[in-house]
Every structure is written in C-alpha cells, then in structure tokens.
Motif scaffolding. Sequence first.
Motif, PDB file in Angstrom:
ATOM      1  N   PRO A 204       0.700  -1.175  -0.127  1.00 50.15           N
ATOM      2  CA  PRO A 204       0.024   0.112  -0.048  1.00 50.15           C
ATOM      3  C   PRO A 204       0.965   1.276   0.014  1.00 50.15           C
ATOM      4  N   ASP A 205       0.332   2.378  -0.588  1.00 55.69           N
ATOM      5  CA  ASP A 205       1.120   3.431  -0.515  1.00 55.69           C
ATOM      6  C   ASP A 205       1.079   4.117   0.911  1.00 55.69           C
ATOM      7  N   ASP A 206       0.210   3.807   1.864  1.00 58.13           N
ATOM      8  CA  ASP A 206       0.131   4.261   3.197  1.00 58.13           C
ATOM      9  C   ASP A 206       0.473   3.002   4.093  1.00 58.13           C
ATOM     10  N   LEU A 207       1.669   2.838   4.610  1.00 55.78           N
ATOM     11  CA  LEU A 207       2.001   1.653   5.332  1.00 55.78           C
ATOM     12  C   LEU A 207       1.348   1.573   6.624  1.00 55.78           C
ATOM     13  N   SER A 208       0.724   2.319   7.060  1.00 52.41           N
ATOM     14  CA  SER A 208      -0.070   2.560   8.429  1.00 52.41           C
ATOM     15  C   SER A 208      -1.379   2.186   8.070  1.00 52.41           C
TER      16      SER A 208
END
Length: 258
Positions: A204-208
């Motif tokens: 994902p672009d946002d690892l969180s």
Amino acid sequence: MGVFTELWWSVWWAWMLLWLLTAAGAGALLAMTLARLMRRRRSRARNITYSICFYLHDRSVMDHYQMRGYAAALRKEVEQRTSDSKDGTIRASVFGIGAGAGRRDNSEIVSKYMEVAEPISVIGVIMDVLEEKDVIVHVDLVNGTVRRNAALTRALADHARAGDPPPSSVRLRDVEDFVLIRGRFRRISRSDESTVLLAPYGDPDDLSQGPRVRVTCATEGLRNEVPSGTFSARCLGKVQDWNSEEAVLEVQAMAIFR
C-alpha cells in the motif's frame, strides 16, 4: 533345444549372477550420488536464501533445538560439510563459530561443534529439519500469496468442515505450524528490552493503513542495526493473535533473515 538351454545356463549362470549384482551395485551407487547432489543443492539454496541472519531469539532457538532432538541432525550436517570440504576444513562462515581443523580427524571436528553448539550454529539445521517435516507455511505479504505445501494443506484441513468447498484464501491466524513470512518491514519503536517491526499486507501507499504483521523482537537478539527505512526480510516464527481492532497479526519471531 532344451538340452542346449540347460547346457548354456550350466556354463553362464555364474556370470549372469555377477552381471546382475554389478548392475544392482551400479544402480545403488548412482542413487546415492544423486541423493548427495540433491542434499548439496538444497544446502546451497538455503544458504543463498538465508544468507544474513538479522535476528535470533537465542532462548527459543536453543529450547527448540534441545527439546526436538536436533543433535543427530546437527552431527550429520557437520559430518556432511566436513566430508564435502575439499581441504577438510569447516570455516566460521558456515557455522558462525570460530573452530576449524584439517583432514586429520573429522570426528574431533564434529565433537567440537557439538560441544559449542550455539543458536547461530543450529538455526540452519532447524530450518532444514522443519522444511523436511513440512511444518513451515511460506507466506509472501508483498504478493499476497501462500505457497501450497503439506503444512498449508494440514492447516486448511484442520479448520475445514465436512462438505465445505476448498477455501480461496488463508487466515494466517489459523496456522498452528511455523510461518516464514516475507515482507517489507520497518521499525516503529525501540527500547532496551524490545524492538517492534511492522510489515503491511500487499504494497500500500500508506504503510499504516490496512492489515499488517507486527513482530516484537528482543533488542538483545538483533545481530545487525535496524535500517531507518523499509527493508525486505523473512521472519520465521509462530502466529500469536489477530487484533481485529488494529487489523494487526501478532507474530512471535524465532529468527529473521535478510
């Protein structure tokens, strides 16, 4: 004709028996050679895949080694590598401990390594035995795949109900065997006692965001400095729990390889 056949057998039966025994011996020798080549190939493949041991939980490794009776496997591994070495020398780069000797006494080398067996010395043997017994489920978080093998089949069968169709996905929280998880990890916290790593499912672009795997390591077991950013690694361990609120799968690591 019958007389000729009996006469022929009376003269040649011993030679025929000798030829058959020779052919059987050659076949057995060929089978042994092929088996040895396959063992070498598996050993080389393991050493390439797990070339850098990034983290070891020493107590877990040694407890598993001592409880599961790996001493015979370690002895066989040392004997094999001793005989395979052209100059009869086992080097520290193989087992991670600083002993070595020449051709003179292979049994002495084996005994020495058995006496000083340490986690870094036996983790490769443990990996080989676990693979041989099909008790590792191989997971690729980046590609979102799980390798089909006997361990996965057993995990799926344990949680299947009679008449259910084959599942199209795998719940890692249901896996009771070891898992070897490949992912892109990053450090999210560190203290004197523990270091926490996180790896997302997929890329994902946002690892969180989205489901993730969380691995809590004993800081003293880290064998190299943790990179400041994201790094690729493989984590050998056991699934502990699934936190549905955080969408986090907790994994207890025995070893991490880079």
